[in-house]
Design a protein around this motif. Structure first.
Motif, PDB file in Angstrom:
ATOM      1  N   GLU A   1       0.990  -1.137   0.114  1.00  0.00           N
ATOM      2  CA  GLU A   1       0.118  -0.037  -0.026  1.00  0.00           C
ATOM      3  C   GLU A   1       0.833   1.348  -0.062  1.00  0.00           C
ATOM      4  O   GLU A   1       1.841   1.351   0.954  1.00  0.00           O
ATOM      5  CB  GLU A   1      -0.933   0.006   1.208  1.00  0.00           C
ATOM      6  N   GLY A   2       0.596   2.040  -0.971  1.00  0.00           N
ATOM      7  CA  GLY A   2       1.333   3.450  -1.158  1.00  0.00           C
ATOM      8  C   GLY A   2       2.607   3.235  -1.777  1.00  0.00           C
ATOM      9  O   GLY A   2       3.229   4.091  -2.140  1.00  0.00           O
ATOM     10  N   GLY A   3       3.100   2.073  -2.111  1.00  0.00           N
ATOM     11  CA  GLY A   3       4.382   1.825  -2.828  1.00  0.00           C
ATOM     12  C   GLY A   3       5.623   1.842  -2.177  1.00  0.00           C
ATOM     13  O   GLY A   3       5.510   2.608  -1.024  1.00  0.00           O
ATOM     14  N   ILE A   4       6.690   1.677  -2.649  1.00  0.00           N
ATOM     15  CA  ILE A   4       7.876   1.642  -1.825  1.00  0.00           C
ATOM     16  C   ILE A   4       8.836   2.372  -2.980  1.00  0.00           C
ATOM     17  O   ILE A   4       9.548   1.637  -3.864  1.00  0.00           O
ATOM     18  CB  ILE A   4       8.441   0.105  -1.455  1.00  0.00           C
ATOM     19  N   PRO A   5       9.086   3.693  -2.771  1.00  0.00           N
ATOM     20  CA  PRO A   5      10.072   4.461  -3.877  1.00  0.00           C
ATOM     21  C   PRO A   5      11.428   3.838  -3.912  1.00  0.00           C
ATOM     22  O   PRO A   5      12.147   3.972  -5.046  1.00  0.00           O
ATOM     23  CB  PRO A   5       9.955   5.849  -3.218  1.00  0.00           C
ATOM     24  N   ALA A   6      11.764   3.243  -2.816  1.00  0.00           N
ATOM     25  CA  ALA A   6      13.130   2.603  -2.680  1.00  0.00           C
ATOM     26  C   ALA A   6      13.642   1.592  -3.934  1.00  0.00           C
ATOM     27  O   ALA A   6      14.583   1.464  -4.060  1.00  0.00           O
ATOM     28  CB  ALA A   6      13.524   1.995  -1.278  1.00  0.00           C
ATOM     29  N   VAL A   7      12.280   0.963  -4.392  1.00  0.00           N
ATOM     30  CA  VAL A   7      12.607   0.055  -5.293  1.00  0.00           C
ATOM     31  C   VAL A   7      13.269   0.494  -6.559  1.00  0.00           C
ATOM     32  O   VAL A   7      13.716   0.235  -7.249  1.00  0.00           O
ATOM     33  CB  VAL A   7      11.068  -0.589  -5.713  1.00  0.00           C
ATOM     34  N   VAL A   8      12.676   1.928  -6.877  1.00  0.00           N
ATOM     35  CA  VAL A   8      13.386   2.748  -8.114  1.00  0.00           C
ATOM     36  C   VAL A   8      14.773   2.822  -7.747  1.00  0.00           C
ATOM     37  O   VAL A   8      15.557   2.470  -8.549  1.00  0.00           O
ATOM     38  CB  VAL A   8      12.575   3.988  -7.878  1.00  0.00           C
ATOM     39  N   SER A   9      15.093   2.985  -6.521  1.00  0.00           N
ATOM     40  CA  SER A   9      16.538   3.349  -6.091  1.00  0.00           C
ATOM     41  C   SER A   9      17.509   2.131  -6.555  1.00  0.00           C
ATOM     42  O   SER A   9      18.540   2.201  -6.877  1.00  0.00           O
ATOM     43  CB  SER A   9      16.807   3.542  -4.714  1.00  0.00           C
ATOM     44  N   VAL A  10      16.791   0.837  -6.324  1.00  0.00           N
ATOM     45  CA  VAL A  10      17.532  -0.316  -6.399  1.00  0.00           C
ATOM     46  C   VAL A  10      17.670  -0.469  -8.097  1.00  0.00           C
ATOM     47  O   VAL A  10      18.832  -0.894  -8.504  1.00  0.00           O
ATOM     48  CB  VAL A  10      16.682  -1.599  -5.841  1.00  0.00           C
ATOM     49  N   ILE A  11      16.646  -0.192  -8.886  1.00  0.00           N
ATOM     50  CA  ILE A  11      16.858  -0.234 -10.232  1.00  0.00           C
ATOM     51  C   ILE A  11      17.808   0.644 -10.789  1.00  0.00           C
ATOM     52  O   ILE A  11      18.754   0.494 -11.600  1.00  0.00           O
ATOM     53  CB  ILE A  11      15.436  -0.042 -10.821  1.00  0.00           C
ATOM     54  N   VAL A  12      17.816   1.904 -10.149  1.00  0.00           N
ATOM     55  CA  VAL A  12      19.057   3.021 -10.784  1.00  0.00           C
ATOM     56  C   VAL A  12      20.281   2.420 -10.258  1.00  0.00           C
ATOM     57  O   VAL A  12      21.092   2.629 -11.042  1.00  0.00           O
ATOM     58  CB  VAL A  12      18.305   4.143 -10.038  1.00  0.00           C
ATOM     59  N   PHE A  13      20.302   1.952  -8.995  1.00  0.00           N
ATOM     60  CA  PHE A  13      21.841   1.555  -8.560  1.00  0.00           C
ATOM     61  C   PHE A  13      22.266   0.269  -9.826  1.00  0.00           C
ATOM     62  O   PHE A  13      23.303   0.661 -10.165  1.00  0.00           O
ATOM     63  CB  PHE A  13      21.831   0.884  -7.326  1.00  0.00           C
ATOM     64  N   ALA A  14      21.399  -0.511 -10.160  1.00  0.00           N
ATOM     65  CA  ALA A  14      21.895  -1.520 -11.201  1.00  0.00           C
ATOM     66  C   ALA A  14      22.279  -0.920 -12.323  1.00  0.00           C
ATOM     67  O   ALA A  14      23.211  -1.381 -12.655  1.00  0.00           O
ATOM     68  CB  ALA A  14      20.907  -2.544 -11.205  1.00  0.00           C
ATOM     69  N   ILE A  15      21.368   0.029 -12.895  1.00  0.00           N
ATOM     70  CA  ILE A  15      21.636   0.636 -14.122  1.00  0.00           C
ATOM     71  C   ILE A  15      23.061   1.522 -14.088  1.00  0.00           C
ATOM     72  O   ILE A  15      23.686   1.461 -14.834  1.00  0.00           O
ATOM     73  CB  ILE A  15      20.499   1.612 -14.593  1.00  0.00           C
ATOM     74  N   THR A  16      23.074   2.165 -12.819  1.00  0.00           N
ATOM     75  CA  THR A  16      24.448   2.931 -12.728  1.00  0.00           C
ATOM     76  C   THR A  16      25.696   2.007 -12.658  1.00  0.00           C
ATOM     77  O   THR A  16      26.514   2.452 -13.524  1.00  0.00           O
ATOM     78  CB  THR A  16      24.364   3.793 -11.344  1.00  0.00           C
ATOM     79  N   VAL A  17      25.758   0.815 -12.057  1.00  0.00           N
ATOM     80  CA  VAL A  17      26.761   0.000 -12.297  1.00  0.00           C
ATOM     81  C   VAL A  17      26.955  -0.509 -13.738  1.00  0.00           C
ATOM     82  O   VAL A  17      28.199  -0.396 -14.128  1.00  0.00           O
ATOM     83  CB  VAL A  17      26.577  -1.195 -11.297  1.00  0.00           C
ATOM     84  N   ILE A  18      26.022  -0.744 -14.419  1.00  0.00           N
ATOM     85  CA  ILE A  18      26.057  -1.116 -15.651  1.00  0.00           C
ATOM     86  C   ILE A  18      26.708   0.166 -16.584  1.00  0.00           C
ATOM     87  O   ILE A  18      27.537  -0.079 -17.621  1.00  0.00           O
ATOM     88  CB  ILE A  18      24.858  -1.633 -16.535  1.00  0.00           C
ATOM     89  N   PHE A  19      25.997   1.239 -16.191  1.00  0.00           N
ATOM     90  CA  PHE A  19      26.670   2.421 -17.136  1.00  0.00           C
ATOM     91  C   PHE A  19      28.195   2.676 -16.573  1.00  0.00           C
ATOM     92  O   PHE A  19      28.878   2.944 -17.714  1.00  0.00           O
ATOM     93  CB  PHE A  19      25.546   3.474 -16.276  1.00  0.00           C
ATOM     94  N   ILE A  20      28.484   2.536 -15.615  1.00  0.00           N
ATOM     95  CA  ILE A  20      29.859   3.016 -15.191  1.00  0.00           C
ATOM     96  C   ILE A  20      30.837   1.711 -16.012  1.00  0.00           C
ATOM     97  O   ILE A  20      31.952   2.187 -16.391  1.00  0.00           O
ATOM     98  CB  ILE A  20      30.208   2.512 -13.611  1.00  0.00           C
ATOM     99  N   VAL A  21      30.329   0.534 -15.841  1.00  0.00           N
ATOM    100  CA  VAL A  21      31.220  -0.590 -16.497  1.00  0.00           C
ATOM    101  C   VAL A  21      31.386  -0.375 -18.172  1.00  0.00           C
ATOM    102  O   VAL A  21      32.287  -0.406 -18.449  1.00  0.00           O
ATOM    103  CB  VAL A  21      30.515  -1.959 -16.265  1.00  0.00           C
ATOM    104  N   HIS A  22      30.203   0.164 -18.429  1.00  0.00           N
ATOM    105  CA  HIS A  22      30.082   0.388 -20.202  1.00  0.00           C
ATOM    106  C   HIS A  22      31.127   1.524 -20.211  1.00  0.00           C
ATOM    107  O   HIS A  22      31.861   1.592 -21.291  1.00  0.00           O
ATOM    108  CB  HIS A  22      28.714   0.799 -20.359  1.00  0.00           C
TER     109      HIS A  22
END
Length: 256
Positions: free
Chosen positions: A70-91
């Motif tokens: 209920e209300g959602g968990i914004p931190a889920v977005v942070s997890v997704i962004v963190f994963a993309i950031t790691v891939i971004f830095i590696v790339h």
């Protein structure tokens, strides 16, 4: 240091040929394709504002797993962004291997490009220049999304674009990301022969046409979407931290 020399030259300290550069190229392509596909999905997500503020709000809450919590968990977005950031830095690190190592090297490449009048060479030039810009501009955007996942929505995003003057950064990212991604997918397909046919010249022409269409479509969609957020920011007197209050009836219809 020996590993670094091997990665850049393809030759081991013992003078033998190394497979390391080829493996790094595979990783570069894989991470690039993942990021390109993510950016296509990201553009489709942010462009939901064109279907209405309620639609964008509903999709945002879906990513926050509101259907489970209920209300959602914004931190889920942070997890997704963190994963993309790691891939971004590696790339970015892998792509830095392709950058000119000096100003003289850049001048030689530029002169070679002008002399050849070769589209693929010119596109490669844009690849590393846009990649260099995104190494800085992209990380700024990712940092904001990672630290402020709760500020994604019709009003919060519009406030960031207008009141925080982030529209300028997004214009730069729009140009660099959308073209960098389409060119990257084109060059990866050509390099690894994913769509090779009996007529290589025709295959190249078809892929080039698809690349242009992809660039035009997403550039246009990006500009229209950014304009929509700017309009919302100008039309509404949005207070800092103000959240959009959706139409309950509309949300119920969208969920059904």
């Amino acid at each position: 240091m020996e590993n670094v020399i091997e990665a850049f030259t393809g030759v081991t300290p013992q003078g033998k040929k190394s497979r390391t550069p080829a493996k790094l190229d595979v990783m570069l392509t894989a991470s690039g394709v993942i990021l390109a596909l993510f950016m296509i999905g990201h553009m489709l997500f942010v462009s939901t504002i064109l279907l209405g503020k309620d639609v964008m709000y509903t999709v945002t809450k879906m990513f926050e797993l509101e259907f489970l919590f209920e209300g959602g968990i914004p931190a889920v977005v942070s997890v997704i962004v963190f994963a993309i950031t790691v891939i971004f830095i590696v790339h970015a690190i892998l792509g830095a291997r392709k950058f000119p190592t000096s100003y003289r090297a850049y001048i030689r490449i530029r002169e070679h490009s002008k002399m050849m009048h070769h589209k693929d060479t010119s596109m490669w030039m844009f690849q590393w220049i846009s990649g260099l810009i995104m190494m800085f501009a992209g990380l700024v955007h990712l940092f904001i999304m990672f630290t402020q996942p709760q500020n994604i929505g019709p009003f919060a995003s519009a406030y960031r674009v207008v009141e925080n003057h982030m529209w300028l950064l997004y214009v730069v990212l729009l140009i660099c990301v959308e073209i960098h991604g389409s060119v990257g997918l084109y060059r990866a397909a050509m390099k690894w022969g994913w769509f090779d046919g009996e007529n290589p010249k025709q295959t190249r022409a078809n892929l080039m046409k698809m690349k242009k269409i992809l660039s035009y479509v997403f550039m246009t969609l990006g500009v229209v979407t950014l304009a929509a957020y700017i309009k919302i920011g100008l039309d509404h007197n949005i207070a800092p931290g103000e959240k959009y209050q959706p139409n309950t009836n509309t949300i119920e219809i969208l969920k059904d």
